[in-house]
Design an enzyme around this catalytic site. Structure first.
Site: not given
Ligand code: 9PG
Length: 520
Positions: A305, A364
């Site tokens: 990720d 997401d």
């Molecule tokens: C784990 C997640 C999941 C997810 C990924 C990713 O802070 N934010 O805005 C934010 C948005 C999306 C995000 C994480 C943080 O998602 O897409 O499936 O694995 O990380 O942290």
């Protein structure tokens, strides 16, 4: 019949390698196309998994995401403030008669700007090849995808695995006990992979089990296997947080900007993150050892990720174009992963092809339709929200011949889900269309009818027909996604206020239920 569209455009480029009635292959650092019409709609392709892909009216103004901390995470920072639309690697326009013209880069670092009736393609550094084609939409995108596959490679596996993922129910509140409990309660539901998401590690950068997993990661993988599932693990290998030992002990491993400061890679649930310099030989060695380590623990499905961090602009130890630097790092990880399934996420799309088996192709999902403050007030169509996820994923289906397109998880649970039946059904239908089937639903949140539906979803492979751009037939039933597609008109709300307001649905509808279930 009138003269073909390709013969009616103005074209400026350095070299033409091949020319046919409906297709031209070019080599050029820059390509300029003048269209004989003003397009009603154009296809915008976002840089990384979460970034908007959509057909938009050209007059949609490319308003930037108003909170800078999300701009870095959700858009390519080099173009996030541009006043023209800039599409990553590929753009398409629709002619008045419905014919589609597509211009796509066949190399890394290609971008295309749209201005009125001209398309301006360029490579960020040096020169490269371009594919220019006209015809029916599905056809031209399929041909572009084939050219990409020939140059970059394609997925090695026919069918995508069916995955249970811990994120969209437990978030970071996972622990060994609850994970083992879920593993048991999934019982005979036909999942191939049981994947642990964020929350198992000491810190972003210290990829060892934290105190919530006292038996360690290898023991857990063994348990997962003993239940007949492939063990899956989440990592964000290209970012680190200031509390990690890498950040403290290897300052020279961090990518730095012109100002000498570490390059900010956005905020996530672990706080402010910074990008590693993936051209540094020691970083590449560390990445290789990391992937070998998690493989030796027994994980055979890896969700990698926040990969965009590997392609952020900065001063590299070994100067090279940023997307090439990223691809080299992914190659290193692919090699170390052996035959494990690699799912890339938050990933620069084209530079990942051929090196991963699956790719997240949208932002997401959330257990509600739209996070209004995060998406509309901050003008961020890349923010987590089911509507945003469906929109972008559906507009990336053309990648399916090259990579498994992951639309993120599908909700079947009645508890702790705030979507209408219709909205849940649209998401489930998208799962069927992409063929990538995953959920995070806790077995305790499923009624017997939910469980029945989930089983049927996992077990069946319906006949899918595409009727229109956003209209499908699934086993003869019409599924219409058109209402999901329009972008709401941006509002102007101060970004601090909007961010705070946007956290409310996340905390109330996501974190609180997770906290409640994990404390028991
Ligand atoms: C784990 C997640 C999941 C997810 C990924 C990713 O802070 N934010 O805005 C934010 C948005 C999306 C995000 C994480 C943080 O998602 O897409 O499936 O694995 O990380 O942290």
């Amino acid at each position: 019949m009138s003269a073909s569209l390709l013969s009616r455009i103005g074209l400026e480029a350095e070299t033409t390698n091949h020319r046919a009635e409906e297709e031209i292959l070019l080599s050029s650092s820059s390509v300029r196309i003048t269209l004989p019409f003003s397009p009603q709609l154009f296809y915008r392709h976002g840089w990384q998994s979460w970034a908007l892909a959509a057909w938009l009216p050209p007059e949609t103004s490319p308003v930037p995401i108003s909170a800078p901390e999300f701009r870095t995470k959700d858009e390519d920072p080099l173009y996030a403030l541009k006043e023209k639309h800039v599409s990553a690697w590929v753009i398409a326009v629709e002619s008045p008669s419905g014919e589609v013209l597509l211009l796509g880069a066949l190399g890394l670092g290609g971008r295309i700007e749209l201005q009125e009736n001209t398309l301006h393609g360029f490579y960020e550094e040096g020169s490269g090849d371009w594919f220019l084609a006209t015809g029916e939409e599905e056809q031209v995108f399929a041909r572009y995808a084939e050219h990409l596959a020939k140059r970059l490679g394609r997925r090695r596996i026919e069918r995508a695995p069916r995955v249970w993922c811990s994120w969209y129910s437990l978030y970071r509140l996972i622990n060994e006990q609850i994970i083992l409990d879920v593993l048991k309660r999934l019982d005979d539901l036909p999942f191939d992979v049981f994947q642990l998401d964020d929350g198992w590690q000491i810190s972003t950068g210290d990829w060892e089990a934290n105190e919530k997993f006292p038996s360690g990661m290898a023991a857990l993988a063994e348990k997962i296997r003993s239940h007949g599932r492939v063990a899956g693990l989440w990592l964000s290998p290209l970012i680190v947080t200031p509390d990690s030992s890498i950040y403290r002990n290897h300052p020279d491993w961090l990518l730095r900007g012109e100002d000498g400061q570490p390059v900010f890679a956005g905020v996530n649930w672990s706080g402010k993150t910074y990008a590693l310099d993936v051209t540094h030989p020691a970083v590449l060695e560390w990445l290789e050892a990391l992937i070998r380590k998690v493989r030796s623990w027994g994980y055979e499905y890896l969700k990698l990720d926040f990969l965009y961090a590997g392609a952020l602009p900065g001063k590299h130890a070994r100067p090279m174009p940023r997307e090439q630097a990223y691809r080299q790092a992914l190659e290193t990880m692919r090699h170390a992963a052996g035959d494990a399934y690699l799912l890339t996420c938050g990933a620069p799309v084209i530079p990942s092809l051929g090196l991963c088996d699956g790719m997240r192709v949208g932002p997401d999902v959330t257990p509600y339709w739209l996070n209004h403050p995060m998406s509309v007030w901050l003008n961020n169509p890349n923010a987590p929200s089911t509507q945003n996820a469906i929109r972008t994923s559906l507009n990336r289906l053309w990648l399916s011949s090259v990579v498994h397109t992951d639309p993120d998880v599908i909700y079947f649970r009645s508890k702790t889900c705030w979507m209408s039946e219709e909205q849940k059904t649209l998401l489930r239908d998208l799962g069927w269309i992409t063929g990538f089937k995953a959920t995070s639903d806790l077995p305790h949140w499923l009624t017997s009818q939910d469980r029945q539906r989930l089983r049927q979803f996992l077990e069946t492979t319906p006949v899918i027909k595409r009727r229109e751009r956003h209209v499908f037939e699934i086993d003869g039933r019409q599924v219409d996604f058109r209402s999901v597609m329009p972008l709401p008109r941006p509002h102007r709300v101060p970004s601090r206020l909007a961010t705070l307001a946007g956290l409310v649905p996340m905390v109330v509808n996501e974190i609180l239920p997770a906290w409640w279930i994990s404390r028991k």
